[in-house]
Design an enzyme around this catalytic site. Structure first.
Site, PDB file in Angstrom:
ATOM      1  N   HIS A 103     -12.875  -5.207   3.917  1.00  0.00           N
ATOM      2  CA  HIS A 103     -12.316  -3.976   4.498  1.00  0.00           C
ATOM      3  C   HIS A 103     -13.268  -2.806   4.295  1.00  0.00           C
ATOM      4  CE1 HIS A 103      -8.433  -6.173   3.477  1.00  0.00           C
ATOM      5  NE2 HIS A 103      -8.265  -5.910   4.751  1.00  0.00           N
TER       6      HIS A 103
ATOM      7  N   LYS B 153     -14.339  -9.953  12.036  1.00  0.00           N
ATOM      8  CA  LYS B 153     -14.384 -11.194  12.825  1.00  0.00           C
ATOM      9  C   LYS B 153     -13.706 -12.351  12.119  1.00  0.00           C
ATOM     10  CE  LYS B 153     -18.636 -10.648  15.500  1.00  0.00           C
ATOM     11  NZ  LYS B 153     -19.911 -11.321  15.822  1.00  0.00           N
TER      12      LYS B 153
END
Ligand code: PAF
Length: 282
Positions: free
Chosen positions: A33, A145
């Site tokens: 993150h 992704k």
């Protein structure tokens, strides 16, 4: 960094300024993150992260209730990462009335892979992402992704609804042993944590085998054997599948197995009580 919990406060904070970059999360943040936040910062606009555990994207019996909620720690990490604003609504703020209008993503994309294993999941994801994009009105939004199919569906939604936002996809961040970072890694017991990189390894090996397959029958065989290999290691795989990057459909011609930048191998499997997903472009 400011932390805001209400839409009204968010609207007020955003109204005069330039359009921000949004990093939507469900919290329990890790280095993956923080890499999204770092990428968002490079785009040169104020960075807003959201933390919201979205009930709509969890099926019955999934881990909504035990999903780790670590807001104070998340806020510290975001502040250190240079995030400007954290939007952390509660459920009543995000869904003041039951959400009766939902995005219905294209079933040819949303019904496959994760969508087949988790019915309704992508409806919940796209609905909350649309809502977050509406609330924040960002110029760009950054996604990882690791949730490959999610990223594709969000791109498709933005395209189909002509939403004025640019979607950025960022490569998966991994531990040294290859395990993709995930909030769900925290569920793994010590022994499971040692075995967890077996999923990434199975995907790497399947990608290498796929390259060498002479026909699509061999590819199906390789996929089945990869699943069986994980099963023998004590996993319960949902799927291990080679797909085209462009539409997540299975390759239709053996020549596709040798095209550059054309394929991705995706996998989901349960290790004990923990369901992990991963993928590898090849
Ligand atoms: O990837 C996630 O963490 C979630 O699916 C998202 C995009 C924040 C929507 O709840």
């Amino acid at each position: 960094m400011r932390m805001l919990h209400s839409r009204a406060a968010l609207r007020e904070a955003l109204s005069p300024g330039p359009r921000p970059v949004l990093v939507p999360t469900m919290g329990n943040l890790h280095a993956g993150h923080l890499a999204l936040v770092a990428r968002a910062r490079e785009l040169g606009a104020p960075v807003i992260a959201s933390v919201f555990v979205n009930r709509l994207q969890f099926g019955p019996g999934e881990d909504f209730d035990r999903y780790p909620r670590t807001l104070q720690r998340d806020a510290q990490l975001l502040e250190q990462a240079g995030c400007d604003l954290l939007f952390a609504p509660d459920e009543a703020e995000m869904y003041p009335a039951p959400q009766t209008f939902h995005v219905r993503p294209d079933p040819s994309l949303a019904g496959e892979l994760e969508g087949a294993s988790r019915p309704g999941h992508f409806e919940g994801v796209t609905t909350v992402v649309l809502k977050l994009l509406q609330l924040v009105q960002p110029a760009a939004a950054v996604f990882g992704k690791k949730d490959y199919q999610q990223l594709m569906l969000i791109r498709a939604m933005v395209e189909q609804f002509a939403l004025p936002v640019r979607i950025e996809g960022l490569d998966t961040v991994r531990e040294q042993d290859g395990l993709a970072l995930s909030s769900r890694n925290g569920y793994l017991g010590p022994d499971e944590r040692v075995r967890a990189p077996q999923l990434a390894r199975a995907l790497r090996e399947l990608a290498a085998r796929a390259r060498a397959c002479a026909d699509l029958g061999q590819l199906r065989q390789a996929q089945a054997e990869a699943g069986q290999g994980l099963r023998e290691l004590g996993w319960e795989p949902d799927y291990l599948s080679v797909r085209r990057r462009a539409d997540l459909q299975a390759p239709q011609r053996p020549e596709e197995l040798r095209l550059a930048a054309h394929l991705v191998v995706l996998g989901a499997a349960r290790l004990g009580r923990t369901r992990l997903i991963d993928n590898l472009e090849f």
